[in-house]
Scaffold this motif. Structure first.
Motif, PDB file in Angstrom:
ATOM      1  N   SER A  12      70.862  37.057  36.496  1.00 16.85           N
ATOM      2  CA  SER A  12      71.598  36.816  37.743  1.00 16.85           C
ATOM      3  C   SER A  12      71.121  35.525  38.395  1.00 16.85           C
ATOM      4  O   SER A  12      69.940  35.182  38.289  1.00 16.85           O
ATOM      5  N   PRO A  13      72.019  34.810  39.089  1.00 17.97           N
ATOM      6  CA  PRO A  13      71.617  33.556  39.742  1.00 17.97           C
ATOM      7  C   PRO A  13      70.506  33.790  40.760  1.00 17.97           C
ATOM      8  O   PRO A  13      70.494  34.802  41.473  1.00 17.97           O
ATOM      9  N   LEU A  14      69.588  32.851  40.827  1.00 17.86           N
ATOM     10  CA  LEU A  14      68.501  32.928  41.797  1.00 17.86           C
ATOM     11  C   LEU A  14      69.082  32.838  43.201  1.00 17.86           C
ATOM     12  O   LEU A  14      69.851  31.926  43.496  1.00 17.86           O
ATOM     13  N   PRO A  15      68.748  33.782  44.100  1.00 19.57           N
ATOM     14  CA  PRO A  15      69.324  33.739  45.447  1.00 19.57           C
ATOM     15  C   PRO A  15      68.827  32.534  46.236  1.00 19.57           C
ATOM     16  O   PRO A  15      67.777  31.960  45.939  1.00 19.57           O
ATOM     17  N   SER A  16      69.588  32.148  47.254  1.00 13.96           N
ATOM     18  CA  SER A  16      69.223  30.979  48.059  1.00 13.96           C
ATOM     19  C   SER A  16      68.143  31.302  49.081  1.00 13.96           C
ATOM     20  O   SER A  16      67.381  30.429  49.490  1.00 13.96           O
ATOM     21  N   SER A  17      68.048  32.551  49.505  1.00 17.54           N
ATOM     22  CA  SER A  17      67.064  32.944  50.510  1.00 17.54           C
ATOM     23  C   SER A  17      65.657  32.970  49.911  1.00 17.54           C
ATOM     24  O   SER A  17      65.432  33.558  48.850  1.00 17.54           O
ATOM     25  N   THR A  18      64.711  32.335  50.598  1.00 18.45           N
ATOM     26  CA  THR A  18      63.327  32.323  50.124  1.00 18.45           C
ATOM     27  C   THR A  18      62.778  33.743  50.024  1.00 18.45           C
ATOM     28  O   THR A  18      62.097  34.090  49.056  1.00 18.45           O
ATOM     29  N   ARG A  19      63.068  34.579  51.006  1.00 18.84           N
ATOM     30  CA  ARG A  19      62.565  35.958  50.970  1.00 18.84           C
ATOM     31  C   ARG A  19      63.171  36.730  49.806  1.00 18.84           C
ATOM     32  O   ARG A  19      62.472  37.471  49.114  1.00 18.84           O
ATOM     33  N   ALA A  20      64.473  36.552  49.587  1.00 14.13           N
ATOM     34  CA  ALA A  20      65.124  37.248  48.475  1.00 14.13           C
ATOM     35  C   ALA A  20      64.526  36.811  47.141  1.00 14.13           C
ATOM     36  O   ALA A  20      64.329  37.612  46.228  1.00 14.13           O
ATOM     37  N   ARG A  21      64.209  35.529  47.029  1.00 17.33           N
ATOM     38  CA  ARG A  21      63.562  35.037  45.809  1.00 17.33           C
ATOM     39  C   ARG A  21      62.188  35.681  45.640  1.00 17.33           C
ATOM     40  O   ARG A  21      61.814  36.111  44.551  1.00 17.33           O
ATOM     41  N   ALA A  22      61.441  35.734  46.742  1.00 17.37           N
ATOM     42  CA  ALA A  22      60.109  36.330  46.681  1.00 17.37           C
ATOM     43  C   ALA A  22      60.180  37.800  46.308  1.00 17.37           C
ATOM     44  O   ALA A  22      59.345  38.305  45.545  1.00 17.37           O
ATOM     45  N   GLU A  23      61.173  38.496  46.837  1.00 14.93           N
ATOM     46  CA  GLU A  23      61.316  39.911  46.501  1.00 14.93           C
ATOM     47  C   GLU A  23      61.635  40.107  45.023  1.00 14.93           C
ATOM     48  O   GLU A  23      61.277  41.129  44.425  1.00 14.93           O
ATOM     49  N   LEU A  24      62.293  39.105  44.412  1.00  9.38           N
ATOM     50  CA  LEU A  24      62.543  39.143  42.974  1.00  9.38           C
ATOM     51  C   LEU A  24      61.306  38.760  42.166  1.00  9.38           C
ATOM     52  O   LEU A  24      61.282  38.903  40.947  1.00  9.38           O
ATOM     53  N   GLY A  25      60.299  38.218  42.867  1.00  5.10           N
ATOM     54  CA  GLY A  25      59.069  37.844  42.187  1.00  5.10           C
ATOM     55  C   GLY A  25      58.953  36.375  41.866  1.00  5.10           C
ATOM     56  O   GLY A  25      58.092  35.974  41.087  1.00  5.10           O
ATOM     57  N   VAL A  26      59.800  35.526  42.470  1.00  5.62           N
ATOM     58  CA  VAL A  26      59.718  34.079  42.272  1.00  5.62           C
ATOM     59  C   VAL A  26      59.121  33.475  43.551  1.00  5.62           C
ATOM     60  O   VAL A  26      59.773  33.427  44.587  1.00  5.62           O
TER      61      VAL A  26
END
Length: 201
Positions: A12-26
Motif C-alpha cells: 500500500s502507498p506510504l501515507p502522507s501523515s508522519t504519525r500514520a507512517r510511524a504507526e506503520l513502522g516507518v
C-alpha cells in the motif's frame, strides 16, 4: 510530493501523515538535531515510546487505572533498556540539552527505536561527530542493522557508509550516478568526478 513513483509498505502507498507512517513502522530522525532540551534523556525516549501505548490516554492517566500504571512501568523499563542499548543509560536523568551534539543525535535514534519501527530512516547521523564519536555511531547503527531492522541512511561520511551499508546509491544534484556496494561506488569514475572534480589526488 514526488515527481514520479510511489513508496509502498506491505503493498500500500506510504501515507502522507508522519504519525500514520510511524504507526506503520516507518520512522525517521532529522538532519538537524531535534531533542526536547529541558526534558531528561529518559523522557525523550518515553515520548517516542508513547506511540505504542494503549492505555496512556489523558483520562486513564488522570485516574491512574491499573492498566495505565502497569503500562507506564513497562514503558519506562523499555525506555531505560533502549538508553542502555545505545550507551546513554548513565545519562538517563540528564536534560537532553546538556548532552553533547553526538549524544543528542544518539538520543534521537533511541527515541526512534522506542516507536518499535520496521524501517528506520537516518538523515546525516554523523553530522559534527569526531572520529571517536563516529566509531560509536557506527557501532550503534551496525547493531541495529544486525538485529534485522531495515535502516536507510542518508550520509556523506564514507567511513560510516563503508561500515554499515549493504547497498549504496550515490546522488549528484538529485541524479543517481552510481549504485552498488561501497567498494563498487568508490571505484566509479562518475563518483570520483562528482566528489573530487577532474583533478587526481
Amino acid at each position: 510530493a514526488p515527481d514520479e513513483g510511489v513508496v509502498l509498505v506491505d503493498g500500500s502507498p506510504l501515507p502522507s501523515s508522519t504519525r500514520a507512517r510511524a504507526e506503520l513502522g516507518v520512522v525517521r530522525t532529522l538532519q538537524a538535531t531535534a531533542v526536547l532540551p529541558h526534558s531528561s534523556a529518559l523522557e525523550n525516549v518515553l515520548a517516542g515510546a508513547g506511540l505504542r501505548r494503549r492505555f496512556g490516554g489523558v483520562l486513564r492517566t488522570l485516574l491512574a487505572t491499573p492498566r495505565a500504571r502497569a503500562e507506564t512501568r513497562a514503558t519506562r523499563a523499555k525506555a531505560g533498556a533502549i538508553l542502555d542499548r545505545v550507551g546513554l543509560g548513565p545519562l538517563a536523568g540528564r536534560p537532553a540539552g546538556e548532552l553533547s551534539g553526538t549524544e543528542q543525535r544518539i538520543l534521537m535514534i533511541a527515541a526512534a527505536l522506542a516507536t518499535e519501527p520496521r524501517v528506520l530512516l537516518l538523515d546525516e547521523p554523523s553530522a559534527g561527530a569526531s572520529t571517536s564519536e563516529l566509531g560509536r555511531l557506527t557501532s550503534i547503527i551496525g547493531s541495529i542493522r544486525s538485529e534485522g531492522l531495515a535502516v536507510l541512511v542518508v550520509e556523506h561520511n564514507l567511513r560510516l557508509v563503508r561500515s554499515v551499508a549493504d547497498h549504496v546509491v550515490v546522488l549528484d544534484a538529485g541524479r543517481m550516478i552510481a549504485e552498488g556496494t561501497a567498494d563498487e561506488v568508490a571505484r566509479s569514475e562518475a563518483v570520483r568526478t562528482a566528489y573530487l572534480g577532474r583533478r587526481r589526488l
